[in-house]
Design an enzyme around this catalytic site. Structure first.
Site, PDB file in Angstrom:
ATOM      1  CG  HIS A  71      41.287  39.995  42.757  1.00  0.00           C
ATOM      2  ND1 HIS A  71      41.433  39.152  41.681  1.00  0.00           N
ATOM      3  CD2 HIS A  71      41.962  41.129  42.441  1.00  0.00           C
ATOM      4  CE1 HIS A  71      42.166  39.745  40.752  1.00  0.00           C
ATOM      5  NE2 HIS A  71      42.494  40.936  41.182  1.00  0.00           N
ATOM      6  NE  ARG A 118      39.131  35.742  43.500  1.00  0.00           N
ATOM      7  CZ  ARG A 118      38.227  36.556  44.073  1.00  0.00           C
ATOM      8  NH1 ARG A 118      38.197  36.714  45.376  1.00  0.00           N
ATOM      9  NH2 ARG A 118      37.343  37.200  43.332  1.00  0.00           N
ATOM     10  CE1 TYR A 138      33.882  38.876  45.166  1.00  0.00           C
ATOM     11  CE2 TYR A 138      34.588  40.995  46.053  1.00  0.00           C
ATOM     12  CZ  TYR A 138      34.891  39.722  45.603  1.00  0.00           C
ATOM     13  OH  TYR A 138      36.201  39.290  45.590  1.00  0.00           O
TER      14      TYR A 138
END
Length: 399
Positions: free
Chosen positions: A292, A288, A301
Site C-alpha cells: 500500500h 496492487r 495479509y
C-alpha cells in the site's frame, strides 16, 4: 473475458470460534455472479472485438501504431519512476512512497483520454496520470521528501495537488464540475479514488451532488482490491461499479490492466460528460502488486498465489505482446526505451538528492488566505526561539 474478483473468494471464518448466539442473525452472503467487464486486449496480448464492446471499441478503432507505442512508453517510464521513488525511500531519501505498481494501464489509459482543458483531481497514487498531464515526475517527490506542500501549480496542468485525506477530492471535483457547467464550458473533470475510499461518506455525497446537478465529472475508482489490509469483500456485497445505479448515472467495470479498454471507456465517459449527459463511474478492476505504501508489509495479509496470478496479467507485458505480434515495435524501439528509462531514473535520483531544505518560516505560509493573529504570534515565538541559538555562547553553556 471476465477477471476473477476477490468477491469470489469464500468468506473468512471468524477467529472467535463458538456457535451462533441466540437472537442474532447473520446476513446471507451475496452469491458470486461476477459480471462481464470491458476488455479490448487480453492478458496474452490478443485484441478482443465483439458486439458487447463495440460501443467502446469504436473509440480506439483508429488508434495508430505510434499512439500504441506512446502508451507503452508512458507505462514503462511511469513504472521506472515509481521504482526509483521506492528505492529512494528505502535509502532514507523520502519519508514515504505510495507505489502504483500494477496500475499503470488504469492511469495511463484514462490519463491519455483527457483533453488539455479538462481538470483532474487525484489522490496520492496517480503518478501515471500526472505524467500524462505533463507534471514533471520529480515534482511529485517534494511532498514525500518533506520539502514542499505539493511542488506544482495545479492550474498550470489542470492537475490538482495530491490529496491525502481519503475521498475528499471527489467533492472538490464535483464542485469544480458544477462550476464548469455554470460557466458553459464543454470541458470535463476526472476524479480518482480507490476501492477503500468508496466507503467514505464524501464519495457518496459527491455522487449525489454530481447526479442531481448533472455535473460533467467522471469518477474513476481504481479497484486494486485491497484497502491497505482489507479486501474489497469487507466493504461491499456488490461490484463497486453498480453503486452508480442507485445515484442515477451509469457505471462501467473495465479491465484495469488493459490500457486500450481504459482509454476507450474514459473517452466515452468524458464525451458524454462534455455533451451534458452528466457523470459516470468507471471501476478499473486492477491489482496492487506491491505494498500500500512503503510502510506496509503485504505479505502479512495477502497470499503469494494471488499476487503471482495477477503478475501474469501485467499491463505492460500485455501491450508489449500485442505490439510485437502486430509488428508495431521492433527491438530497436525497446532498446531505445530502456536507455530512456535509465536516464529518467538517474535524473530522478539526482534531482531528489539536490532538493533544498525549506526555509524555517515556510511552515507559517499559506495557513490562512488573509493571515491570522494566532499564526503571527506563533511565527514571532518561533523566530525568537531560533534566534536564541545564534545568541548562545560557544559550547552551548550560558555563564
Amino acid at each position: 473475458m471476465t477477471v476473477e474478483s476477490t468477491a469470489a473468494r469464500k468468506p473468512r471464518r471468524s477467529s472467535t470460534g463458538g456457535g451462533k448466539r441466540a437472537g442474532t442473525k447473520k446476513a446471507a452472503p451475496q452469491k458470486s455472479t461476477e459480471p462481464e467487464l470491458v476488455q479490448l486486449l487480453t492478458p496474452e496480448g490478443k485484441r478482443v472485438r465483439n458486439a458487447e464492446n463495440a460501443v467502446y471499441d469504436a473509440y480506439v478503432a483508429d488508434i495508430t501504431a505510434e499512439e500504441l507505442r506512446g502508451l507503452y512508453r508512458d507505462m514503462v517510464l511511469t513504472r521506472r519512476f515509481d521504482a526509483e521513488a521506492t528505492s529512494l525511500q528505502r535509502q532514507g531519501e523520502l519519508g514515504l512512497w505510495a507505489s502504483l505498481l500494477g496500475q499503470e494501464a488504469a492511469q495511463i489509459g484514462s490519463g491519455r483520454a483527457t483533453r488539455e482543458d479538462d481538470y483532474v483531481f487525484p489522490t496520492y497514487r496517480e503518478h501515471g496520470v500526472a505524467w500524462c498531464r505533463g507534471v514533471d515526475p520529480t515534482n511529485l517527490l517534494g511532498m514525500f521528501r518533506g520539502v514542499n506542500h505539493g511542488g506544482w501549480d495545479p492550474n498550470t496542468n489542470n492537475f490538482h495537488l495530491y490529496t491525502i485525506v481519503i475521498g475528499s477530492q471527489t467533492l472538490h471535483a464535483t464542485g469544480y464540475a458544477m462550476g464548469v457547467a455554470k460557466d458553459g464550458a464543454d470541458s470535463a473533470v476526472l476524479a480518482y479514488f480507490g476501492d477503500g475510499a468508496s466507503s467514505q461518506g464524501d464519495v457518496a455525497e459527491a455522487f449525489t451532488f454530481s447526479a442531481v446537478y448533472n455535473s460533467p465529472v467522471v469518477f474513476i475508482c481504481q479497484n486494486n482490491q485491497w484497502a491497505i489490509s482489507e479486501p474489497t469483500e469487507k466493504q461491499t456485497r456488490v461490484p463497486l461499479y453498480q453503486r452508480a445505479q442507485g445515484f442515477g448515472f451509469p457505471g462501467v467495470r473495465v479491465d484495469g490492466n488493459d490500457v486500450l479498454a481504459m482509454l476507450a471507456v474514459t473517452k466515452w465517459a468524458l464525451e458524454r460528460a462534455r455533451s451534458g449527459e452528466g457523470p459516470a463511474l468507471i471501476e478499473a478492476f486492477t491489482y496492487r502488486m506491491g505494498a500500500h505504501t512503503t510502510s506496509d508489509d503485504p505479505t502479512k495479509y495477502r497470499r503469494d498465489e494471488e499476487r503471482e496470478a495477477w503478475e501474469a496479467k501485467d499491463p505492460i507485458l500485455r501491450l508489449r505482446a500485442y505490439l510485437e505480434s502486430e509488428g508495431h515495435a521492433d527491438e530497436g524501439f525497446f532498446a531505445e526505451l530502456e536507455d530512456e528509462s535509465e536516464a529518467l531514473g538517474k535524473r530522478v535520483r539526482e534531482v531528489v538528492r539536490a532538493m533544498p531544505d525549506p526555509g524555517l518560516m515556510a511552515i507559517f505560509e499559506n495557513v490562512y488566505a488573509d493571515g491570522h493573529a494566532l499564526v503571527d504570534e506563533e511565527r514571532a515565538q518561533f523566530v525568537a526561539y531560533q534566534a536564541s541559538f545564534a545568541d548562545a555562547p560557544a559550547g552551548g553553556e550560558g555563564k
